[in-house]
Design an enzyme around this catalytic site. Sequence first.
Site, PDB file in Angstrom:
ATOM      1  N   GLY A  71       0.808  -1.217   0.000  1.00 44.91           N
ATOM      2  CA  GLY A  71       0.000   0.000   0.000  1.00 44.91           C
ATOM      3  C   GLY A  71       0.843   1.268   0.000  1.00 44.91           C
ATOM      4  O   GLY A  71       0.545   2.227  -0.723  1.00 44.91           O
ATOM      5  N   THR A  72       1.876   1.280   0.794  1.00 43.23           N
ATOM      6  CA  THR A  72       2.710   2.479   0.918  1.00 43.23           C
ATOM      7  C   THR A  72       3.353   2.824  -0.419  1.00 43.23           C
ATOM      8  O   THR A  72       3.315   3.980  -0.858  1.00 43.23           O
ATOM      9  CB  THR A  72       3.789   2.254   2.002  1.00 43.23           C
ATOM     10  OG1 THR A  72       3.138   1.915   3.235  1.00 43.23           O
ATOM     11  CG2 THR A  72       4.639   3.502   2.201  1.00 43.23           C
ATOM     12  N   ASN A 150      -8.846   3.511   8.026  1.00 38.80           N
ATOM     13  CA  ASN A 150      -8.351   2.329   8.722  1.00 38.80           C
ATOM     14  C   ASN A 150      -8.671   2.329  10.213  1.00 38.80           C
ATOM     15  O   ASN A 150      -8.784   1.284  10.823  1.00 38.80           O
ATOM     16  CB  ASN A 150      -6.848   2.158   8.506  1.00 38.80           C
ATOM     17  CG  ASN A 150      -6.081   3.446   8.690  1.00 38.80           C
ATOM     18  OD1 ASN A 150      -6.307   4.435   7.990  1.00 38.80           O
ATOM     19  ND2 ASN A 150      -5.177   3.456   9.649  1.00 38.80           N
ATOM     20  N   SER A 198      -3.396  -3.314  -0.927  1.00 35.05           N
ATOM     21  CA  SER A 198      -2.298  -4.020  -0.261  1.00 35.05           C
ATOM     22  C   SER A 198      -2.696  -5.450   0.050  1.00 35.05           C
ATOM     23  O   SER A 198      -3.780  -5.694   0.595  1.00 35.05           O
ATOM     24  CB  SER A 198      -1.940  -3.288   1.034  1.00 35.05           C
ATOM     25  OG  SER A 198      -1.004  -4.047   1.771  1.00 35.05           O
ATOM     26  N   GLY A 199      -1.806  -6.401  -0.271  1.00 32.18           N
ATOM     27  CA  GLY A 199      -2.111  -7.816  -0.084  1.00 32.18           C
ATOM     28  C   GLY A 199      -2.426  -8.201   1.347  1.00 32.18           C
ATOM     29  O   GLY A 199      -3.395  -8.920   1.601  1.00 32.18           O
ATOM     30  N   HIS A 200      -1.620  -7.698   2.292  1.00 41.33           N
ATOM     31  CA  HIS A 200      -1.757  -8.231   3.656  1.00 41.33           C
ATOM     32  C   HIS A 200      -3.003  -7.739   4.386  1.00 41.33           C
ATOM     33  O   HIS A 200      -3.286  -8.181   5.492  1.00 41.33           O
ATOM     34  CB  HIS A 200      -0.479  -8.006   4.475  1.00 41.33           C
ATOM     35  CG  HIS A 200      -0.241  -6.606   4.946  1.00 41.33           C
ATOM     36  ND1 HIS A 200      -0.494  -6.231   6.242  1.00 41.33           N
ATOM     37  CD2 HIS A 200       0.252  -5.515   4.325  1.00 41.33           C
ATOM     38  CE1 HIS A 200      -0.156  -4.949   6.395  1.00 41.33           C
ATOM     39  NE2 HIS A 200       0.296  -4.499   5.248  1.00 41.33           N
ATOM     40  N   THR A 236      12.807  -7.203 -10.071  1.00 42.53           N
ATOM     41  CA  THR A 236      12.277  -8.546 -10.322  1.00 42.53           C
ATOM     42  C   THR A 236      10.989  -8.755  -9.546  1.00 42.53           C
ATOM     43  O   THR A 236      10.905  -8.415  -8.363  1.00 42.53           O
ATOM     44  CB  THR A 236      13.336  -9.607  -9.932  1.00 42.53           C
ATOM     45  OG1 THR A 236      14.502  -9.349 -10.696  1.00 42.53           O
ATOM     46  CG2 THR A 236      12.831 -11.019 -10.198  1.00 42.53           C
ATOM     47  N   CYS A 324       1.926   5.079  21.274  1.00 43.38           N
ATOM     48  CA  CYS A 324       2.889   5.486  22.309  1.00 43.38           C
ATOM     49  C   CYS A 324       4.220   5.776  21.646  1.00 43.38           C
ATOM     50  O   CYS A 324       5.060   4.907  21.482  1.00 43.38           O
ATOM     51  CB  CYS A 324       3.041   4.389  23.344  1.00 43.38           C
ATOM     52  SG  CYS A 324       4.005   4.900  24.770  1.00 43.38           S
TER      53      CYS A 324
HETATM   54  C1  LIG Z   1      -2.121  -0.714   5.862  1.00 42.29           C
HETATM   55  C2  LIG Z   1      -2.483   0.515   5.103  1.00 42.29           C
HETATM   56  C3  LIG Z   1      -1.568   1.123   4.218  1.00 42.29           C
HETATM   57  C4  LIG Z   1      -0.159   0.622   4.046  1.00 42.29           C
HETATM   58  O1  LIG Z   1      -0.097  -0.587   3.350  1.00 42.29           O
HETATM   59  P1  LIG Z   1       1.276  -1.451   3.437  1.00 42.29           P
HETATM   60  O2  LIG Z   1       1.045  -2.569   2.494  1.00 42.29           O
HETATM   61  O3  LIG Z   1       1.380  -1.893   4.860  1.00 42.29           O
HETATM   62  O4  LIG Z   1       2.386  -0.553   3.022  1.00 42.29           O
HETATM   63  C5  LIG Z   1      -1.978   2.232   3.531  1.00 42.29           C
HETATM   64  N1  LIG Z   1      -3.206   2.734   3.675  1.00 42.29           N
HETATM   65  C6  LIG Z   1      -4.116   2.199   4.501  1.00 42.29           C
HETATM   66  C7  LIG Z   1      -5.487   2.794   4.607  1.00 42.29           C
HETATM   67  C8  LIG Z   1      -3.783   1.074   5.259  1.00 42.29           C
HETATM   68  O5  LIG Z   1      -4.674   0.551   6.094  1.00 42.29           O
END
Ligand SMILES: *Cc1c(COP(=O)(O)O)cnc(C)c1O
Length: 392
Positions: A71-72, A150, A198-200, A236, A324
């Site tokens: 995502g970043t 989020n 983002s996959g995770h 890659t 924190c």
């Molecule tokens: C988790 C998240 C990201 C970042 O994604 P990563 O794959 O961890 O870099 C960006 N935007 C939102 C809204 C997220 O919840």
Amino acid sequence: MKRVYFDNNATTPVAPEVIEAILPYLREKYGNPSSIHTFGAEAGAAVEKARAQVAALLGAHPDEIIFTSGGTESDSTAILSALESYPAKRHVVTTRVEHPAVRSLCAHLRSRGYRVTEVPVDRQGLLDMDALRAALTGDTAICTVMYANNETGVIFPVEKIAELCRERGILFHTDAVQAVGKVPLNLAKSAIDMLSLSGHKLHAPKGIGALYVRRGVRFAPYLRGGHQERGRRAGTENVPGIVGLGVACDLAAGAMSEEQTRVRAMRDRLETELLRRALDAHLNGHPTQRLPNTTNISFEYVEGEAILLRLDHVGIAASSGSACTSGSLEPSHVLRAMGVPFTMAHGSVRFSLSRFNTMAEVDYVIEHVPPIIAGLRAMSPVGRERLKSVAS
Ligand SMILES: *Cc1c(COP(=O)(O)O)cnc(C)c1O
């Protein structure tokens, strides 16, 4: 000990089908997609299959999907691409409640001489649309607004915002990391120019993501090097990650409405019962304009971090709005932007569910949270005063 994972907006467990699909690409199918031999061709075909799976979930063409590290990277690529493609435009429009992936980049851009407008939100976390309209000018290169928040799960009207941008000839990007897999998308019928995922956050591994770039949108790569991703993202390919993301998108597309209905029912029961059973508990964020899996609740007169530690002791994983950092408890920028009072922002807890959770887990959390809150209140002077005033 029982373990309950209610922190799916931070990261999700990898789906078993995703793990199975990935394994051959770690074991025997380890070719480089750029190689001309069979090993390479096999990996290359897997990448293209995954690209079609991601595109299908979004209602996009496969050639509109660029694989990234997450995502970043997708957020950075989209915003920096717009600024490089329209060098005469020096203005960015965003919101006060974006994820740090967008927020920190915008702060950096401001320090580099760009003008950045952060559109405010109201007490329920909804965007001030008049302020947004007023912010869009002839100098605006890109407007970037998250699809769903989020921390609170609040959903923004990004389709509408994308249209406002299109009418004005401004590129529109959305960080849809929390929305993809939870809300149906059809980019073929929308004015969104770029979208990050983002996959995770949708049961694929960490370190893989994608950026959707509409056909015809001007694009400048963020990473330069080899010709991977048709010159739009060098390096890659993360073949196992890409394969996993494809399968995760396929799974999400298959059962989204049925599963999100089940997730919503669990979230609603959790929320209703916690608000009913815990004294001075308040919901943060709009009650309906929201993702089905997220609830953010403030327990007044207690520290969110203290609640999280006690929850962890009974095996419950959640997250707090305050981070924190360097010893000082800073309430979340999202809750501050919403005007949540300090005493409430400090005691906020986010529970975020997924299709792997069960109603039995919801009941376990409902049983454990109220006594933890009561116990912590009894320890604090303000909390004790409040308990006395209620009792009398
Ligand atoms: C988790 C998240 C990201 C970042 O994604 P990563 O794959 O961890 O870099 C960006 N935007 C939102 C809204 C997220 O919840």
